[in-house]
Design a protein around this motif. Structure first.
Motif, PDB file in Angstrom:
ATOM      1  N   MET A  28     -11.510   8.221  52.708  1.00  0.00           N
ATOM      2  CA  MET A  28     -10.161   8.536  52.242  1.00  0.00           C
ATOM      3  C   MET A  28     -10.034   8.278  50.746  1.00  0.00           C
ATOM      4  SD  MET A  28      -8.490   9.915  54.571  1.00  0.00           S
ATOM      5  CE  MET A  28      -7.028   9.980  53.545  1.00  0.00           C
ATOM      6  N   LYS A  29     -10.711   7.241  50.258  1.00  0.00           N
ATOM      7  CA  LYS A  29     -10.694   6.977  48.815  1.00  0.00           C
ATOM      8  C   LYS A  29     -11.270   8.154  48.052  1.00  0.00           C
ATOM      9  CE  LYS A  29     -14.035   5.221  46.896  1.00  0.00           C
ATOM     10  NZ  LYS A  29     -15.235   5.693  46.130  1.00  0.00           N
ATOM     11  N   ASN A  30     -12.361   8.724  48.560  1.00  0.00           N
ATOM     12  CA  ASN A  30     -12.969   9.878  47.900  1.00  0.00           C
ATOM     13  C   ASN A  30     -12.056  11.094  47.921  1.00  0.00           C
ATOM     14  OD1 ASN A  30     -15.465   8.654  47.191  1.00  0.00           O
ATOM     15  ND2 ASN A  30     -16.223   8.902  49.279  1.00  0.00           N
ATOM     16  N   ILE A  31     -11.410  11.335  49.059  1.00  0.00           N
ATOM     17  CA  ILE A  31     -10.505  12.487  49.162  1.00  0.00           C
ATOM     18  C   ILE A  31      -9.334  12.336  48.201  1.00  0.00           C
ATOM     19  CG2 ILE A  31      -9.037  13.827  50.709  1.00  0.00           C
ATOM     20  CD1 ILE A  31     -12.057  13.982  51.286  1.00  0.00           C
ATOM     21  N   LEU A  32      -8.761  11.136  48.147  1.00  0.00           N
ATOM     22  CA  LEU A  32      -7.628  10.895  47.253  1.00  0.00           C
ATOM     23  C   LEU A  32      -8.056  11.003  45.788  1.00  0.00           C
ATOM     24  CD1 LEU A  32      -5.920   7.892  49.082  1.00  0.00           C
ATOM     25  CD2 LEU A  32      -5.109  10.252  48.976  1.00  0.00           C
ATOM     26  N   ALA A  33      -9.262  10.535  45.469  1.00  0.00           N
ATOM     27  CA  ALA A  33      -9.743  10.622  44.092  1.00  0.00           C
ATOM     28  C   ALA A  33      -9.936  12.076  43.674  1.00  0.00           C
ATOM     29  CB  ALA A  33     -11.051   9.851  43.944  1.00  0.00           C
ATOM     30  N   GLY A  35      -8.363  14.680  44.959  1.00  0.00           N
ATOM     31  CA  GLY A  35      -7.026  15.246  44.834  1.00  0.00           C
ATOM     32  C   GLY A  35      -6.370  14.875  43.516  1.00  0.00           C
ATOM     33  N   CYS A  36      -6.480  13.606  43.120  1.00  0.00           N
ATOM     34  CA  CYS A  36      -5.897  13.163  41.856  1.00  0.00           C
ATOM     35  C   CYS A  36      -6.575  13.843  40.670  1.00  0.00           C
ATOM     36  CB  CYS A  36      -6.020  11.647  41.727  1.00  0.00           C
ATOM     37  SG  CYS A  36      -4.935  10.709  42.811  1.00  0.00           S
ATOM     38  N   ALA A  37      -7.898  13.960  40.735  1.00  0.00           N
ATOM     39  CA  ALA A  37      -8.626  14.592  39.633  1.00  0.00           C
ATOM     40  C   ALA A  37      -8.204  16.044  39.451  1.00  0.00           C
ATOM     41  CB  ALA A  37     -10.136  14.498  39.878  1.00  0.00           C
ATOM     42  N   MET A 170       1.392  19.675  42.892  1.00  0.00           N
ATOM     43  CA  MET A 170       2.191  18.923  41.924  1.00  0.00           C
ATOM     44  C   MET A 170       1.756  19.198  40.487  1.00  0.00           C
ATOM     45  SD  MET A 170       4.478  17.468  43.605  1.00  0.00           S
ATOM     46  CE  MET A 170       5.155  16.497  42.267  1.00  0.00           C
ATOM     47  N   ALA A 171       0.564  19.769  40.300  1.00  0.00           N
ATOM     48  CA  ALA A 171       0.097  20.063  38.951  1.00  0.00           C
ATOM     49  C   ALA A 171       1.028  21.044  38.240  1.00  0.00           C
ATOM     50  CB  ALA A 171      -1.327  20.623  38.998  1.00  0.00           C
ATOM     51  N   GLN A 172       1.544  22.023  38.989  1.00  0.00           N
ATOM     52  CA  GLN A 172       2.470  22.981  38.399  1.00  0.00           C
ATOM     53  C   GLN A 172       3.710  22.280  37.841  1.00  0.00           C
ATOM     54  OE1 GLN A 172       3.010  26.195  36.936  1.00  0.00           O
ATOM     55  NE2 GLN A 172       2.186  27.007  38.849  1.00  0.00           N
ATOM     56  N   VAL A 173       4.161  21.243  38.543  1.00  0.00           N
ATOM     57  CA  VAL A 173       5.346  20.506  38.109  1.00  0.00           C
ATOM     58  C   VAL A 173       5.039  19.691  36.854  1.00  0.00           C
ATOM     59  CG1 VAL A 173       7.030  18.748  38.753  1.00  0.00           C
ATOM     60  CG2 VAL A 173       6.265  20.424  40.452  1.00  0.00           C
ATOM     61  N   ILE A 241     -10.133  15.204  30.337  1.00  0.00           N
ATOM     62  CA  ILE A 241     -11.143  14.148  30.192  1.00  0.00           C
ATOM     63  C   ILE A 241     -10.956  13.104  31.287  1.00  0.00           C
ATOM     64  CG2 ILE A 241     -11.943  12.280  28.707  1.00  0.00           C
ATOM     65  CD1 ILE A 241     -11.222  14.041  26.309  1.00  0.00           C
ATOM     66  N   LEU A 242      -9.715  12.718  31.553  1.00  0.00           N
ATOM     67  CA  LEU A 242      -9.430  11.750  32.608  1.00  0.00           C
ATOM     68  C   LEU A 242      -9.872  12.280  33.965  1.00  0.00           C
ATOM     69  CD1 LEU A 242      -8.159   9.140  33.650  1.00  0.00           C
ATOM     70  CD2 LEU A 242      -5.939  10.320  33.681  1.00  0.00           C
ATOM     71  N   ALA A 243      -9.611  13.555  34.236  1.00  0.00           N
ATOM     72  CA  ALA A 243     -10.013  14.157  35.522  1.00  0.00           C
ATOM     73  C   ALA A 243     -11.524  14.113  35.690  1.00  0.00           C
ATOM     74  CB  ALA A 243      -9.508  15.595  35.601  1.00  0.00           C
ATOM     75  N   CYS A 244     -12.250  14.403  34.623  1.00  0.00           N
ATOM     76  CA  CYS A 244     -13.715  14.366  34.672  1.00  0.00           C
ATOM     77  C   CYS A 244     -14.209  12.958  34.966  1.00  0.00           C
ATOM     78  CB  CYS A 244     -14.280  14.873  33.349  1.00  0.00           C
ATOM     79  SG  CYS A 244     -16.084  14.954  33.283  1.00  0.00           S
ATOM     80  N   LEU A 245     -13.591  11.969  34.356  1.00  0.00           N
ATOM     81  CA  LEU A 245     -13.989  10.580  34.563  1.00  0.00           C
ATOM     82  C   LEU A 245     -13.662  10.101  35.971  1.00  0.00           C
ATOM     83  CD1 LEU A 245     -12.912   9.031  31.131  1.00  0.00           C
ATOM     84  CD2 LEU A 245     -15.220   9.658  31.887  1.00  0.00           C
ATOM     85  N   ILE A 246     -12.550  10.575  36.524  1.00  0.00           N
ATOM     86  CA  ILE A 246     -12.194  10.196  37.895  1.00  0.00           C
ATOM     87  C   ILE A 246     -13.272  10.652  38.869  1.00  0.00           C
ATOM     88  CG2 ILE A 246     -10.573  10.621  39.788  1.00  0.00           C
ATOM     89  CD1 ILE A 246      -8.330  10.721  37.710  1.00  0.00           C
ATOM     90  N   ILE A 247     -13.706  11.900  38.715  1.00  0.00           N
ATOM     91  CA  ILE A 247     -14.768  12.413  39.589  1.00  0.00           C
ATOM     92  C   ILE A 247     -16.058  11.622  39.392  1.00  0.00           C
ATOM     93  CG2 ILE A 247     -16.243  14.395  40.102  1.00  0.00           C
ATOM     94  CD1 ILE A 247     -13.466  14.797  41.136  1.00  0.00           C
ATOM     95  N   ALA A 248     -16.399  11.349  38.135  1.00  0.00           N
ATOM     96  CA  ALA A 248     -17.678  10.703  37.826  1.00  0.00           C
ATOM     97  C   ALA A 248     -17.751   9.274  38.351  1.00  0.00           C
ATOM     98  CB  ALA A 248     -17.925  10.730  36.319  1.00  0.00           C
TER      99      ALA A 248
END
Length: 484
Positions: A28-33, A35-37, A170-173, A241-248
């Motif tokens: 679930m942590k991976n799925i949420l990460a 999604g956030c990224a 939520m990205a559109q918002v 950049i933050l999204a890339c780091l979240i995945i990494a």
């Protein structure tokens, strides 16, 4: 995306190892990460694309950049995902693909044809592997989760995709909220401007809009100060950049759940899928459904480029584009959920007829409407109702594509993606050369042709007598919402 489904199916066939019950929390942590990224990355991408036809209106640079994105995405969706994933794995494919989006934002600091067009092409090339890797990761993670729970894998796939797209929508918002907040800051209106705008927009905005010219002195069409564009671009670039780091750093490698996954990917799958996709064009039903699929791509491109430029920006100001697009995103998401419940009660045909009548009414209204700055509620109403129509088209046509071709879903959804993107590319390409009223008449024609084709399919009884909804079309639908 079809290629994502094909790849995902290949992965599911490989047995997953057994895990301790505590592994559920890590999955679930991976799925949420993830999604956030994606939410953070597409906060930047969606916010930037909605502004392109207005802030880069000179020589239609922004519109041509959008056409470059969707054009390269056609190639990327078919040929690149399997190859890139076999090299990098799903985790690093997602991370590297997000990097491919960054030059598009960076090019906003120096918007020229030789900077933005290549950056747009790079976005399209990264988009296919990004979404395929995401779908693959969620599918394999669902398989692993099912081994430590009493929930079936197909149910978990649907839940994981639903959770992911809760973040994604939520990205559109957030993206539009950022742009509107920055562009609205420091704007000073005076009474003479409002009077001037009202007299100008009645003749030059809306259906009569034929692009920005030297004779058009509407102050609403003036690009915002470069400082504001730089600020928005800086925020968006930081998001990516933050999204890339979240995945990494926050997502585990997929080899944890499927160590044989990389060997199951065939580099030639893209060519095989293309051959099957083109072969399906011989089917009568596929030809009949093509016009409505083209329309879906065309109406989305018109909304994001032409409606934003000729109605919202021209009549009300560039700073309000984000707020209007937030309304579209919210109604689109809500209607997508509500449509399923409504169709279970009424069937598919009444819902499709409703969408046809509503969208046709919007086009006719826009042909006659004279937008002025004091009609803010109408801008929101149009975008909101457009969101309802768009969600119905996406849900129902995706579902119908799966129903019409049982056992050939990969080719059916590949055709959907191919022709939807084609509709968007064509619309972006001719957008700088036609007036809005001409584009609206073209949309009306494509919509009517699409409904005729749909009507022949529905009332001739050619389609298989199967249930309207199943999990897989819903998953396919969600993966298609990256280019709006």
């Amino acid at each position: 995306m079809t290629i994502e489904t094909e790849t995902s199916r290949q992965f599911i066939k490989v047995p997953t190892p057994n895990f301790e019950p505590s592994e559920r929390w890590r999955i679930m942590k991976n799925i949420l990460a993830i999604g956030c990224a994606f939410m953070v990355n597409f906060t930047a991408f969606m916010g930037a694309t909605n502004l392109q036809s207005s802030i880069n209106a000179d020589q239609s640079l922004g519109t041509f950049t959008l056409s470059a994105i969707y054009g390269s995405l056609l190639f990327s969706n078919i040929f690149l995902p399997a190859l890139i994933i076999s090299w990098l794995g799903c985790k690093w494919t997602m991370s590297v693909s997000i990097v491919a989006y960054m030059p598009f934002i960076a090019s906003q600091f120096y918007p020229k044809f030789y900077t933005m067009i290549p950056a747009g092409l790079l976005v399209g090339l990264g988009g296919g592997p990004l979404w395929c890797a995401k779908c693959t990761y969620l599918t394999v993670a669902a398989e692993a989760y099912s081994t430590v729970s009493d929930i079936a894998a197909d149910v978990l796939v649907t839940r994981f995709f639903g959770l992911f797209f809760m973040f994604y929508q939520m990205a559109q918002v957030w993206g539009n909220l950022i742009s509107s907040a920055v562009l609205s800051n420091g704007i000073e209106y005076i009474v003479t401007n409002v009077t001037l705008n009202s007299s100008i927009v009645a003749e030059t905005c809306g259906a009569n809009f034929c692009g920005v010219s030297a004779e058009n002195e509407n102050p609403n069409l003036q690009p915002p100060p470069v400082e504001q564009i730089y600020l928005i671009s800086g925020i968006y670039l930081s998001c990516m950049i933050l999204a890339c780091l979240i995945i990494a750093f926050a997502v585990d490698s997929l080899t944890r759940y499927d160590r044989n996954r990389a060997r199951s990917v065939k580099g030639s799958s893209g060519f095989k899928l293309l051959a099957v996709t083109l072969k399906l064009l011989k089917e009568k039903n596929q030809l009949l459904i093509l016009p409505i699929i083209l329309f879906i791509g065309a109406e989305q491109a018109f909304l994001f480029a032409d409606y934003n430029a000729s109605f919202v920006s021209c009549a009300w100001g560039i700073s309000n584009i984000g707020y209007v697009m937030i309304c579209f995103g919210i109604t689109n998401a809500i209607a997508a959920l509500a449509t399923g419940a409504v169709v279970k009660l009424t069937g598919r045909k009444p819902v499709m007829i409703f969408a046809f009548c509503l969208h046709l009414s919007l086009f006719i209204f826009m042909l006659h409407w004279k937008p002025t700055p004091d009609q803010g509620i109408i801008f929101f109403l149009l975008s909101g109702l457009w969101g309802v129509c768009d969600s119905i088209w996406l849900v129902q046509v995706n579902a119908l594509s799966g129903i019409l071709f049982p056992g050939q879903e990969e080719a059916a959804f590949s055709n959907f993606r191919l022709w939807e993107s084609t509709g968007s590319v064509i619309t972006y390409v001719y957008s700088p050369y036609l007036c809005i009223y001409t584009k609206l008449y073209l949309l009306i024609g494509i919509l009517c042709a699409g409904m005729v084709g749909y009507g022949i399919i529905e009332w001739s009884g050619i389609q298989a007598n199967r249930t309207i909804f199943n999990d897989k079309p819903d998953i396919e639908l969600m993966s298609n919402r990256e280019n709006s």
